[in-house]
Each structure stands twice: as structure tokens, then as C-alpha cells.
Design an enzyme around this catalytic site. Structure first.
Site, mmCIF file in Angstrom:
data_model
loop_
_atom_site.group_PDB
_atom_site.id
_atom_site.type_symbol
_atom_site.label_atom_id
_atom_site.label_comp_id
_atom_site.label_asym_id
_atom_site.label_seq_id
_atom_site.Cartn_x
_atom_site.Cartn_y
_atom_site.Cartn_z
ATOM 1 N N ARG A 189 -14.684 -22.566 22.525
ATOM 2 C CA ARG A 189 -15.204 -21.907 21.285
ATOM 3 C C ARG A 189 -14.552 -21.092 20.599
ATOM 4 N NH1 ARG A 189 -18.460 -23.770 25.603
ATOM 5 N NH2 ARG A 189 -19.830 -25.523 25.109
ATOM 6 N N LYS A 195 -7.661 -22.256 6.946
ATOM 7 C CA LYS A 195 -8.075 -23.831 6.970
ATOM 8 C C LYS A 195 -7.094 -24.318 8.026
ATOM 9 C CE LYS A 195 -9.383 -25.340 2.461
ATOM 10 N NZ LYS A 195 -9.072 -25.903 1.268
ATOM 11 N N GLU A 202 4.173 -25.058 -4.005
ATOM 12 C CA GLU A 202 2.988 -24.315 -3.584
ATOM 13 C C GLU A 202 3.182 -22.877 -4.391
ATOM 14 O OE1 GLU A 202 0.228 -25.112 -2.539
ATOM 15 O OE2 GLU A 202 0.360 -26.810 -1.465
ATOM 16 N N LYS A 228 -3.311 -15.735 -2.878
ATOM 17 C CA LYS A 228 -4.110 -16.555 -2.103
ATOM 18 C C LYS A 228 -5.054 -15.443 -1.672
ATOM 19 C CE LYS A 228 -4.591 -20.459 1.161
ATOM 20 N NZ LYS A 228 -3.985 -21.446 1.527
ATOM 21 N N GLU A 266 -14.499 -22.094 0.433
ATOM 22 C CA GLU A 266 -14.350 -23.062 -0.583
ATOM 23 C C GLU A 266 -15.649 -23.757 -1.162
ATOM 24 O OE1 GLU A 266 -11.771 -27.023 -1.301
ATOM 25 O OE2 GLU A 266 -10.788 -25.612 0.058
ATOM 26 N N ARG A 272 -12.310 -21.092 -4.471
ATOM 27 C CA ARG A 272 -11.092 -21.475 -3.772
ATOM 28 C C ARG A 272 -10.541 -22.626 -3.981
ATOM 29 N NH1 ARG A 272 -10.142 -20.365 2.587
ATOM 30 N NH2 ARG A 272 -8.185 -21.423 2.915
ATOM 31 N N ASN A 298 -6.585 -26.034 -4.840
ATOM 32 C CA ASN A 298 -6.178 -27.377 -4.762
ATOM 33 C C ASN A 298 -5.628 -28.122 -5.993
ATOM 34 O OD1 ASN A 298 -7.209 -28.028 -2.234
ATOM 35 N ND2 ASN A 298 -9.534 -27.836 -3.261
ATOM 36 N N HIS A 307 -3.650 -31.418 -5.663
ATOM 37 C CA HIS A 307 -4.030 -31.862 -4.206
ATOM 38 C C HIS A 307 -4.663 -33.246 -4.362
ATOM 39 C CE1 HIS A 307 -2.282 -27.985 -3.221
ATOM 40 N NE2 HIS A 307 -2.291 -28.077 -1.889
ATOM 41 N N HIS A 334 -2.714 -35.674 -2.181
ATOM 42 C CA HIS A 334 -3.261 -36.108 -0.874
ATOM 43 C C HIS A 334 -3.241 -37.744 -1.092
ATOM 44 C CE1 HIS A 334 -5.256 -32.208 0.402
ATOM 45 N NE2 HIS A 334 -4.023 -32.247 0.608
ATOM 46 N N HIS A 368 4.279 -32.720 2.068
ATOM 47 C CA HIS A 368 3.168 -32.228 1.256
ATOM 48 C C HIS A 368 3.453 -31.705 0.108
ATOM 49 C CE1 HIS A 368 -0.642 -30.659 0.643
ATOM 50 N NE2 HIS A 368 -0.268 -29.489 0.491
#
Length: 366
Positions: free
Chosen positions: A118, A140, A182, A224, A234, A238, A242, A245, A249, A262
Site C-alpha cells: 500500500r 504520474k 516534450e 512542470k 490534473e 495540469r 497534455n 497528447h 496517444h 511517445h
């Protein structure tokens, strides 16, 4: 060495940026709270750097997990190899995981750290330019699903990010270009001054000039860190990260994870976002030309893959994480250096921009 702080209250952490940092024990040991450490790496990076890292972990009992390399392995089966290694070494909740690799390793190691007993500590040691300026920062973590990229995961912050630019020397040129996508993103979405610097210095980054790299990585991490501090999960600003993206994606999912890197998919996605922004009357033709020129100089794709169809794009984008209440959201450009999130773009405009890009035949310019 430069230090950027990610300000998240009791989850705040430093990002160290410099040369030769993998050998600096004093950067690692303060962030490790027991004698148990597990290095998570892959079969490409491990043989190059795991011995150097282990020599920096003085007095620690180090377990090693080597994962198969590549985006195609960012899944539950590979993730379970990390849990196997931790359990076989009898690691408890005071263990510290160290992600030694690119974005795939970092995302999976972080997700394993968030899940094992956990939640246990972890440290990011990103070895690709893309992971140094993006995926290692902000917490993330996650894995892919056959129906969508990064659809399963957790927000979970590291104890520290240690960025050694010397590790970039063994990367193929294509990986460097993927990372530059990026970096360019930060200039386009909110740092116009940095965008001008990139237009003047992009060839120095392609050539891995140290001072230019450290500056670009530091500036990217500062951008960032500022956004993450304002919106960790997000729910607002935030989402600007993207940029490119939503389209990117879809490309990765359709072509198969890893066929386009990517950053390559994000590069094409940013070009599509710029063209859609022009379609809506926000960017001038000369603005779009600046974006196209910068991406091309970074040796990135500047169009959608000609093997894809508009329907394939729309299908994949409809299950993207950025869909809210059944509506597609795009990060578009009101101006170069000023991004906005919109959800009211007409489908006909999106289709026309996609079809024109597919028909251009420019996707394979790298």
C-alpha cells in the site's frame, strides 16, 4: 549541479540535474530510510548503469529487477515481475525502489511503489531525455491497456529525481528527438521566452551540448514543477501538459505501443494541435510554420501517420483519459506560448485537420 524543487507540502521533493550524479552517494542515501533497496531497470539500461548505481548505495542490501525493454511491455504481466522480485527478496514497507530507466521503467516502478504494501518510497533516475523532462516529474505512474495508453495507474510522488545528463550519451538519436518533443511542448504551452531560446538553440540540443542540455532540462522541470504544484491531480491547469497528447496517444494505440516513440507521437500531435488552432482562427499561418520548422529541426514527425484513418483517430481519442462527460478535450494554442483546454471544437474541423495531415505524406520526415 542545478536543483529544482517540486513544492507539494509534505510530499515535496528535489530534482537534481547535472553531470556524473549517478556516482554521488550523498544524493541517494538521504532519501532511503532502511537498508532495503530494489533497483528496477530494464535489460538495455541495466547492463550499462546498474553497477555504477549499486556502488553509490553504500551499506544497502540491494535487490535487482530487470524488466524487458520497450513500451510494448508496459502492462500487468511485466509489472508483476517487480512484485515478484520484492516478495522473493522479502522486502517490507520500509524498502525504497529506484527506477533506473526511461519513462516505461519509471511509470511501472512508481506504480509498483504506490501499490506494494500500500505504498513504499521510490526514487526516479531517468535515463532518457523524455523521462528527464517529463515522466519522472509529477507523480504520474501507471501501465497501458490494449484499449488505451496509461489508463491504469496512480498519482504517487517520488522522494527525489536524480537527472544525470551523462546517461544520455548511450541513447540513439531517435530517443533524443523524442525527448525534444516534450521540451518544445513547454515552450509552446506557456513559456514563450523559452520557445525563442529553443528556436535559437535546437541544434545544440540535438548534438547533446552539456550546457544547453542542463539549461533546457532545468527550464522544462521548472515549468512542470510549477504546474504540478498548482494542480497535482490534473483537475485544472495540469491538463495543459497534455498538449499534443490527445492526438499522440491515438497514434501510439493504433500503431502499437513502441512503433512510434511517445515523443514522436507527441510531436505529430502538437503539429495537429497547431493546425487545429489555425483552423479555429487563433494561430496565424506563420505561427504554424514556426512550429513545423522547430519540430522538423528536432528531427520529429510533422504530420499524422499516413497509414491511419480519421475514424481510427476518433475511435481512440474517444477512450482517452482526457474525455470528460463524453466530450473530447483538446489542448490548443491561442498563441505561441499560450495554451488552453477546450471541449467545444466542432467535429468537422477536427476531421478536416486530420485528413489534411494524413494526406500530406509528411509523417515519416525524421
Amino acid at each position: 549541479m542545478q536543483i529544482v524543487q517540486v513544492d507539494l507540502g509534505d510530499r515535496s521533493y528535489p530534482i537534481y540535474i547535472g553531470s556524473g550524479l549517478l556516482s554521488e552517494s550523498n544524493l541517494f542515501l538521504p532519501h532511503i530510510k532502511s537498508d532495503q533497496v530494489c533497483i528496477v531497470t530494464n535489460q538495455t539500461v541495466g547492463p550499462l548503469y546498474e553497477n555504477v548505481l549499486q556502488s553509490s548505495l553504500t551499506g544497502k542490501r540491494v535487490a535487482l529487477v530487470e524488466l524487458p525493454d520497450g513500451e510494448a511491455h508496459k502492462n500487468f504481466s511485466t509489472l508483476n515481475l517487480v512484485f515478484d522480485g520484492l516478495l522473493q527478496a522479502r522486502h517490507n514497507r520500509n524498502t525504497t525502489l529506484i527506477a533506473l530507466g526511461g519513462g516505461v521503467v519509471g511509470d511501472m516502478c512508481g506504480f509498483a511503489a504506490a501499490s506494494y504494501q500500500r505504498g513504499v518510497n521510490f526514487i526516479q533516475v531517468p535515463t532518457t531525455l523524455l523521462s528527464q523532462v517529463d515522466s519522472s516529474v509529477g507523480g504520474k505512474t501507471g501501465i497501458n491497456h490494449p484499449l488505451g495508453k496509461n489508463m491504469i495507474g496512480a498519482f504517487y510522488q517520488p522522494q527525489a529525481v536524480i537527472i544525470d545528463i551523462d546517461l544520455l550519451a548511450t541513447l540513439p538519436a531517435r530517443e533524443i528527438s523524442a525527448g525534444l518533443a516534450e521540451i518544445i511542448k513547454y515552450g509552446l504551452l506557456g513559456d514563450g521566452e523559452f520557445l525563442l531560446w529553443l528556436e535559437q538553440n535546437i541544434e545544440r540540443l540535438v548534438a547533446l551540448e552539456s550546457d544547453a542540455l542542463i539549461y533546457a532540462i532545468q527550464r522544462s522541470c521548472e515549468n512542470k514543477a510549477r504546474i504540478v504544484a498548482a494542480d497535482e491531480r490534473e483537475s485544472g491547469v495540469r491538463a495543459l501538459l497534455n498538449l499534443g497528447h490527445t492526438f499522440g496517444h491515438a497514434i501510439e494505440t493504433q500503431l502499437g505501443y513502441g512503433n512510434w516513440l511517445h515523443g514522436e507521437a507527441v510531436g505529430a500531435g502538437m503539429m495537429l494541435a497547431a493546425e487545429l488552432s489555425e483552423k479555429l482562427g487563433w494561430l496565424a499561418t506563420e505561427d504554424v510554420a514556426r512550429v513545423r520548422n522547430l519540430l522538423a529541426r528536432a528531427v520529429l514527425p510533422i504530420a499524422a501517420p499516413k497509414s491511419m484513418t480519421v475514424d481510427q483517430f476518433l475511435t481512440h481519442m474517444s477512450v482517452d483519459k482526457k474525455v470528460m462527460d463524453g466530450r473530447l478535450r483538446f489542448v490548443l494554442l491561442k498563441a505561441l506560448g499560450e495554451a488552453v483546454v477546450v471541449s467545444d471544437v466542432g467535429l468537422a474541423d477536427v476531421e478536416q485537420v486530420l485528413q489534411a495531415s494524413i494526406n500530406s505524406g509528411l509523417a515519416d520526415i525524421r
